[in-house]
Design a protein around this motif. Structure first.
Motif, PDB file in Angstrom:
ATOM      1  N   LYS A 214     -34.361 -40.476 115.572  1.00  0.00           N
ATOM      2  CA  LYS A 214     -32.973 -40.531 116.029  1.00  0.00           C
ATOM      3  C   LYS A 214     -32.915 -41.239 117.373  1.00  0.00           C
ATOM      4  N   VAL A 215     -31.962 -42.127 117.546  1.00  0.00           N
ATOM      5  CA  VAL A 215     -31.867 -42.844 118.826  1.00  0.00           C
ATOM      6  C   VAL A 215     -31.149 -41.952 119.821  1.00  0.00           C
ATOM      7  N   GLN A 216     -31.787 -41.813 120.975  1.00  0.00           N
ATOM      8  CA  GLN A 216     -31.135 -41.028 122.022  1.00  0.00           C
ATOM      9  C   GLN A 216     -30.496 -42.003 123.009  1.00  0.00           C
ATOM     10  N   LYS A 217     -29.172 -41.874 123.168  1.00  0.00           N
ATOM     11  CA  LYS A 217     -28.461 -42.884 123.953  1.00  0.00           C
ATOM     12  C   LYS A 217     -28.716 -42.726 125.442  1.00  0.00           C
ATOM     13  N   GLU A 218     -28.415 -41.514 125.932  1.00  0.00           N
ATOM     14  CA  GLU A 218     -28.476 -41.352 127.391  1.00  0.00           C
ATOM     15  C   GLU A 218     -29.917 -41.226 127.871  1.00  0.00           C
ATOM     16  N   PHE A 219     -30.170 -41.725 129.048  1.00  0.00           N
ATOM     17  CA  PHE A 219     -31.496 -41.655 129.643  1.00  0.00           C
ATOM     18  C   PHE A 219     -31.548 -40.440 130.546  1.00  0.00           C
ATOM     19  N   ARG A 220     -32.589 -39.593 130.358  1.00  0.00           N
ATOM     20  CA  ARG A 220     -32.673 -38.386 131.175  1.00  0.00           C
ATOM     21  C   ARG A 220     -33.780 -38.537 132.197  1.00  0.00           C
ATOM     22  N   TRP A 221     -33.461 -38.191 133.417  1.00  0.00           N
ATOM     23  CA  TRP A 221     -34.430 -38.355 134.501  1.00  0.00           C
ATOM     24  C   TRP A 221     -35.401 -37.190 134.585  1.00  0.00           C
ATOM     25  N   SER A 222     -34.927 -35.954 134.264  1.00  0.00           N
ATOM     26  CA  SER A 222     -35.767 -34.790 134.547  1.00  0.00           C
ATOM     27  C   SER A 222     -37.096 -34.798 133.777  1.00  0.00           C
ATOM     28  N   PRO A 223     -37.131 -35.141 132.462  1.00  0.00           N
ATOM     29  CA  PRO A 223     -38.447 -35.160 131.799  1.00  0.00           C
ATOM     30  C   PRO A 223     -39.409 -36.155 132.447  1.00  0.00           C
ATOM     31  N   LEU A 224     -38.863 -37.330 132.818  1.00  0.00           N
ATOM     32  CA  LEU A 224     -39.700 -38.349 133.455  1.00  0.00           C
ATOM     33  C   LEU A 224     -40.297 -37.811 134.745  1.00  0.00           C
ATOM     34  N   LEU A 225     -39.457 -37.094 135.506  1.00  0.00           N
ATOM     35  CA  LEU A 225     -39.906 -36.534 136.784  1.00  0.00           C
ATOM     36  C   LEU A 225     -41.028 -35.523 136.548  1.00  0.00           C
ATOM     37  N   VAL A 226     -40.812 -34.612 135.572  1.00  0.00           N
ATOM     38  CA  VAL A 226     -41.828 -33.584 135.273  1.00  0.00           C
ATOM     39  C   VAL A 226     -43.145 -34.240 134.885  1.00  0.00           C
ATOM     40  N   VAL A 227     -43.057 -35.244 133.982  1.00  0.00           N
ATOM     41  CA  VAL A 227     -44.276 -35.903 133.510  1.00  0.00           C
ATOM     42  C   VAL A 227     -44.985 -36.614 134.653  1.00  0.00           C
ATOM     43  N   THR A 228     -44.205 -37.308 135.519  1.00  0.00           N
ATOM     44  CA  THR A 228     -44.826 -38.043 136.620  1.00  0.00           C
ATOM     45  C   THR A 228     -45.523 -37.092 137.579  1.00  0.00           C
ATOM     46  N   VAL A 229     -44.838 -35.986 137.931  1.00  0.00           N
ATOM     47  CA  VAL A 229     -45.427 -35.040 138.875  1.00  0.00           C
ATOM     48  C   VAL A 229     -46.693 -34.420 138.286  1.00  0.00           C
ATOM     49  N   THR A 230     -46.625 -33.996 137.004  1.00  0.00           N
ATOM     50  CA  THR A 230     -47.807 -33.396 136.373  1.00  0.00           C
ATOM     51  C   THR A 230     -48.954 -34.386 136.336  1.00  0.00           C
ATOM     52  N   GLY A 231     -48.648 -35.632 135.951  1.00  0.00           N
ATOM     53  CA  GLY A 231     -49.700 -36.650 135.903  1.00  0.00           C
ATOM     54  C   GLY A 231     -50.319 -36.881 137.261  1.00  0.00           C
ATOM     55  N   ALA A 232     -49.468 -36.959 138.299  1.00  0.00           N
ATOM     56  CA  ALA A 232     -49.986 -37.180 139.647  1.00  0.00           C
ATOM     57  C   ALA A 232     -50.876 -36.019 140.075  1.00  0.00           C
ATOM     58  N   LEU A 233     -50.456 -34.785 139.740  1.00  0.00           N
ATOM     59  CA  LEU A 233     -51.263 -33.613 140.097  1.00  0.00           C
ATOM     60  C   LEU A 233     -52.622 -33.664 139.390  1.00  0.00           C
ATOM     61  N   LEU A 234     -52.600 -34.055 138.105  1.00  0.00           N
ATOM     62  CA  LEU A 234     -53.858 -34.109 137.349  1.00  0.00           C
ATOM     63  C   LEU A 234     -54.802 -35.148 137.951  1.00  0.00           C
ATOM     64  N   ILE A 235     -54.243 -36.311 138.285  1.00  0.00           N
ATOM     65  CA  ILE A 235     -55.085 -37.355 138.886  1.00  0.00           C
ATOM     66  C   ILE A 235     -55.619 -36.879 140.233  1.00  0.00           C
ATOM     67  N   TYR A 236     -54.754 -36.189 141.022  1.00  0.00           N
ATOM     68  CA  TYR A 236     -55.194 -35.631 142.304  1.00  0.00           C
ATOM     69  C   TYR A 236     -56.334 -34.645 142.065  1.00  0.00           C
ATOM     70  N   GLY A 237     -56.253 -33.860 140.957  1.00  0.00           N
ATOM     71  CA  GLY A 237     -57.302 -32.893 140.649  1.00  0.00           C
ATOM     72  C   GLY A 237     -58.640 -33.548 140.360  1.00  0.00           C
ATOM     73  N   THR A 238     -58.606 -34.764 139.767  1.00  0.00           N
ATOM     74  CA  THR A 238     -59.876 -35.406 139.430  1.00  0.00           C
ATOM     75  C   THR A 238     -60.637 -35.858 140.671  1.00  0.00           C
ATOM     76  N   VAL A 239     -59.956 -35.958 141.801  1.00  0.00           N
ATOM     77  CA  VAL A 239     -60.624 -36.438 143.025  1.00  0.00           C
ATOM     78  C   VAL A 239     -61.773 -35.516 143.394  1.00  0.00           C
ATOM     79  N   ASP A 240     -61.561 -34.192 143.192  1.00  0.00           N
ATOM     80  CA  ASP A 240     -62.578 -33.218 143.577  1.00  0.00           C
ATOM     81  C   ASP A 240     -63.653 -33.035 142.518  1.00  0.00           C
ATOM     82  N   MET A 241     -63.473 -33.649 141.355  1.00  0.00           N
ATOM     83  CA  MET A 241     -64.430 -33.401 140.287  1.00  0.00           C
ATOM     84  C   MET A 241     -65.735 -34.134 140.548  1.00  0.00           C
ATOM     85  N   PRO A 242     -66.863 -33.533 140.097  1.00  0.00           N
ATOM     86  CA  PRO A 242     -68.144 -34.232 140.273  1.00  0.00           C
ATOM     87  C   PRO A 242     -68.171 -35.487 139.418  1.00  0.00           C
ATOM     88  N   ALA A 243     -69.022 -36.426 139.813  1.00  0.00           N
ATOM     89  CA  ALA A 243     -69.103 -37.687 139.079  1.00  0.00           C
ATOM     90  C   ALA A 243     -69.574 -37.433 137.655  1.00  0.00           C
TER      91      ALA A 243
END
Lengths: 145, 188
Positions: free
Chosen positions: B80-109
């Motif tokens: 189904k085509v969704q007409k309106e663009f929603r910002w909140s899911p994008l925000l949640v995904v971006t923040v979660t992704g950024a947190l996950l990438i930040y988490g990998t900094v401390d991981m051992p090689a």
């Protein structure tokens, strides 16, 4: 897919080898990557390929759901009973050391048995899920896509 | 060379993922997700996790693609085509992704022998597999012997999943048709 001659011929040739490879992954699991789960999904993929090419009805005649439904709990039971066998012979639950005179031999017997149990369950559950799904869907015609 | 292979495979994964997001045709999305699984299987091989690669190739690329195709025959082919663009899911995904990438900094090689996870009980497993169990494949020794309880539980989970699916879908179509409970044919 009755008229897909190439697919039918190639699958017919490949399916025995896929199943053989699955059995190799199963029984060679001690020495090379693989084990019960991997072998189970490989053999189940062969069954699904057969069902896709030759139709679910024919697949159900070869791999009878009634037998598969017995195999699934049998695998779990084999695993659990191996644990009880170790318990009965004096060890802890699933402590394979007690299954034979020698600790190492006991471990080998235990690992082979439980991996075979996993294999039985995985093959039959995967095949059953597919057959149940395929029983619901309509016959797919080529121009449907 | 390994870097090149990993880069190419990860790039392919990224392209496939974006293509899955962009397409509205569900058949295309299903086939692409099969391809995604196959590429991840190749990536897992290059990470030396052949056991996982087996499973990914057989379950991810094989069985689940077929099950998704089976599902597609019961539903529509287009999203189904969704007409309106929603910002909140994008925000949640971006923040979660950024947190996950930040988490990998401390991981051992990757493959670091001094990683905390490898110092706890793993040396015992490795020595035990060599001396007591005496099989070359440590993964099998850990799964079937040291972690036998876990594997027993996993097998029981697979069995339970099978029972659940069979209870929901196990009845054949003809039986439903006789009982008259089947939904009317979907319009093509």
């Amino acid at each position: 897919m009755r008229h897909h001659l190439v697919l039918r011929v190639v699958s017919k040739l490949l399916i025995p080898f896929i199943i053989l490879y699955g059995l190799y992954v199963q029984f060679h699991g001690d020495f090379s990557p693989g084990g019960g789960f991997q072998a189970g999904v490989i053999v189940a993929a062969a069954i699904i390929l057969y069902a896709l090419i030759f139709g679910t009805d024919r697949a159900k005649q070869v791999f009878k759901p009634r037998i598969l439904m017995v195999m699934a709990p049998l695998g779990v039971m084999l695993f659990a009973l191996t644990g009880y066998a170790a318990l009965a012979l004096g060890g802890n639950y699933l402590d394979y050391d007690w299954l034979a005179q020698n600790d190492t031999a006991g471990q080998h017997i235990g690992i082979l048995t439980v991996e075979f149990g996993v294999f039985l369950t995985v093959v039959s559950v995967m095949a059953l899920i597919f057959l149940a799904f395929a029983g619901r869907t309509h016959e797919i015609h080529d121009d449907d896509w | 060379m390994e870097l090149l292979i990993n880069t190419v495979l990860l790039g392919l994964l990224g392209i496939t993922a974006i293509a899955i997001l962009m397409t509205r045709h569900l058949f295309v999305a299903t086939m692409l997700s099969g391809g995604y699984s196959l590429t991840s299987a190749a990536l897992l091989v290059s990470l030396d996790a052949v056991d996982v690669a087996f499973t990914e190739a057989a379950v991810g690329a094989g069985v689940s693609t077929v099950l998704m195709l089976g599902t597609l025959t019961l539903t529509r082919r287009r999203e189904k085509v969704q007409k309106e663009f929603r910002w909140s899911p994008l925000l949640v995904v971006t923040v979660t992704g950024a947190l996950l990438i930040y988490g990998t900094v401390d991981m051992p090689a990757f493959g670091d022998p001094n990683a905390p996870a490898l110092l706890h009980i793993v040396p015992e497993y490795i020595a035990g597999t060599r001396d007591d169990i005496q099989i070359p494949n440590i993964v099998t020794a850990i799964l079937a012997s040291y972690r036998g309880y876990d594997t027993l539980g996993e097998t029981a989970v697979i069995f339970t999943a099978g029972v659940g699916v069979l209870l929901l879908l196990g009845r054949r179509r003809e039986e439903d048709e006789e009982a008259g409970t089947r939904r009317p044919e979907r319009d093509a």
